[in-house]
Structures are given as structure tokens and as C-alpha cells.
Write an enzyme that holds these catalytic residues in place. Sequence first.
Site, PDB file in Angstrom:
ATOM      1  N   GLU A  13      48.699  30.848  36.659  1.00  0.00           N
ATOM      2  CA  GLU A  13      47.450  30.426  37.301  1.00  0.00           C
ATOM      3  C   GLU A  13      47.572  29.035  37.918  1.00  0.00           C
ATOM      4  O   GLU A  13      46.568  28.349  38.133  1.00  0.00           O
ATOM      5  CB  GLU A  13      46.312  30.460  36.287  1.00  0.00           C
ATOM      6  CG  GLU A  13      46.005  31.859  35.771  1.00  0.00           C
ATOM      7  CD  GLU A  13      44.964  31.849  34.674  1.00  0.00           C
ATOM      8  OE1 GLU A  13      43.804  31.545  34.965  1.00  0.00           O
ATOM      9  OE2 GLU A  13      45.323  32.133  33.515  1.00  0.00           O
ATOM     10  N   SER A 187      42.678  34.981  34.282  1.00  0.00           N
ATOM     11  CA  SER A 187      42.465  35.310  35.692  1.00  0.00           C
ATOM     12  C   SER A 187      42.909  36.724  36.031  1.00  0.00           C
ATOM     13  O   SER A 187      43.187  37.039  37.188  1.00  0.00           O
ATOM     14  CB  SER A 187      43.176  34.307  36.618  1.00  0.00           C
ATOM     15  OG  SER A 187      42.627  33.027  36.437  1.00  0.00           O
ATOM     16  N   ASP A 295      32.671  35.729  28.467  1.00  0.00           N
ATOM     17  CA  ASP A 295      32.471  36.855  29.383  1.00  0.00           C
ATOM     18  C   ASP A 295      31.954  38.068  28.623  1.00  0.00           C
ATOM     19  O   ASP A 295      32.399  38.346  27.498  1.00  0.00           O
ATOM     20  CB  ASP A 295      33.787  37.196  30.084  1.00  0.00           C
ATOM     21  CG  ASP A 295      34.341  36.019  30.885  1.00  0.00           C
ATOM     22  OD1 ASP A 295      33.534  35.183  31.324  1.00  0.00           O
ATOM     23  OD2 ASP A 295      35.570  35.945  31.052  1.00  0.00           O
ATOM     24  N   SER A 318      34.296  29.553  41.163  1.00  0.00           N
ATOM     25  CA  SER A 318      34.238  29.685  39.710  1.00  0.00           C
ATOM     26  C   SER A 318      32.799  29.869  39.230  1.00  0.00           C
ATOM     27  O   SER A 318      31.836  29.452  39.885  1.00  0.00           O
ATOM     28  CB  SER A 318      34.866  28.471  39.035  1.00  0.00           C
ATOM     29  OG  SER A 318      36.264  28.452  39.262  1.00  0.00           O
TER      30      SER A 318
END
Length: 352
Positions: A13, A187, A295, A318
Amino acid sequence: MKIVVLAGGRSTERNVSISSGYRLTNALREKGHQATFIDLFLGYDLSQVDSIDAVFEDSNTSKDLKISDAVLTDADINAMRTDGTTQLFGPNVLEIAKAADIVFLGLHGGDGENGKVQAVLDLNNIRYTGSGATASGITMNKVYSKEIMLYHKIQTAAFKEFTRDQGPHQKVDFDFPVVVKPTSGGSSVGTVIAHNQEEMEAGLADAFRFDQSAMVEEFISGREFSLGVVNGQPLPAIEIKVRDGWYDFTHKFQEGYTDFVTPPEDLDDETHEAMKDIAVQTMNVLGLQNYGRVDFLVNDDGIWVIEANNLPGMTPLSLMPQEAEAIGLSYPDLVEQIIDGKIKLYEDGMAN
């Protein structure tokens, strides 16, 4: 304050981190701080300046915050160094960080979120944003973090872990589709939704390129949300609506693939408040502090935690900055709140 924004590094990332780092540096300068962007892996050539203090006046940032969709391998990243060395910390990184009042960690993925960098900073008495080494390591490992969540009765999908030496030819005892992902990563790099045995095995083989172990997870359908927590206070949730496919790397970081809605529409207050409570609880049981993001998937069976993020992205696309803006908290103010919150933890002797 003198602030080092540490970004880049060696993870898959890296490009996402650089985008976060540039935006963070620009925001901190807007707030009047002496902020400097330092690439963790490439370091800084101090022969360019008269003193370390001059580094904090270096306008070494970019207005181009777009993220390349290229997935970088170790070989790609190693080739960026001209001296042939491959250690995580580049030239003069620690010396410059020691001269700062605090380091803002704009790192994402593997070496950056897994606690290694945090441990080195701790050993050198360098203050930094986010959570400490232990909590970071636990949270970055999806198996460890899910086991802790299940112990505390936080609902999350069933899963099974496989190691690289076991190979990709494996069986699971839940139905297809399944989600295959590296055990430590972010990601959605190396993550696939597999609809049959062949796809699952191919997904495991690919995941093993990025990590020594991988996780096969029961697929949970539902509305997808994310919810940030800053200094113990939850932000409003944001709903993630992909226009086609699922929320993979491209949908996360390239414009035009996903719609974000915050606060979410047609979400009852009871569910929204429960999601906030679960986000704070998840942060607490994993030992996370200062800021983070959790999440979720929501369906008729309730609220499911996908994972927690100990260093959420701070790029233009983001999620956490969008949530903050929904309550009138600008990006620069959000960044400053994070710094102020962590400094208070240090001053109170509570930084982990």
C-alpha cells in the site's frame, strides 16, 4: 509544532500511503505547523540542508494526490533505493523523527501498521500518532483480531486460516462464495471473492504472494458501512455503494467507481447507534487508541464487523475524512484533533 509525516515505506500500500502523507503534510502546514514529509523507506539526504531543523522548512510535497493502481512487489520497492540496501528505515529517518515534537504515521499496510515501526519509535522515545506496537500487530493480523472479537461476542464472519507451506489446495466447511485474503494486509490487496473450489485455490495461491498465511472467510451479504472513532468518540457511519462489482482496491482509491453516503440514508437510528457502540467496543478490545476505523456489513441477521483499521487512509477518497466533514469537521481540524489526542495520552502516561 515540528511534525514528521512518515509515509511510503515497503508495503503493497505504499502508493496509498504517499497520497495520505502528502495530504496530511499540506493540512498540517495549513494549520501553521512545521511539517515535513519523509518517506520511511527512501529516507532523506541531510547533505541537502545545513541542519535537521531546515528539513522542517522543506516544501517536499506534491499537489497530485492521485493513487497509482499498480500493486508494488518487494522487488519493485527495493529497486527504488540506489545503494542496494533494503532495510525498512531509510537514511536519517530516525534522526529527523527525533527532532520532531511528534510523528504523524501516514503509513498503510504491512510494515507500517503491523507494529514494527511503532516498536522502533518506542525504543527511541519518539512520539507518534495512532496505536502502539502491540495493538497494531494484533489488529493487522485478521486471524488474531477476529479471535479476540469472537471472544468478546462481537459478530464477525466464520473463517479458516491456511499457511503458505500448506499450499492452496484446501477445503472449508462453509458454502461458496467465500472471501480469500492475506492474513495481514489492507486495501483489499490480494483479496478475491471465490465462487467455487477452483477460484478459492487460485485466490489462496495469489494471497500467498503477499503473506505467509491467508484466510478464507464466509461471505456475508449486506449493506456495507465504515465508522471512524477519534479519541474515543465515534463519527457518523458512511455507506459504501459500489457502482459495479465489490469494494476492491480500484473502487477504494480511483474516482468514479463508488458512491459514499454519510450520514447513511434509510438507516434507522437504533442500528446507527448500535454500530457506533460496536465500533468503540471493537477499538477497546483490540487495544486501539487515538483513532481508527471499523468496517461493517449490515443485514437481517444484524451487524457484522469485517475488520478494524489502526491507521485509516487519509487520502482524498478515504472514508474517515468524509465522515468528519459530515459533522462539520474539516480535514485539517481532524488531523489536528488526532495529534492533540495522542499528545494528551502521552502527557497522561496512557499512550500504549
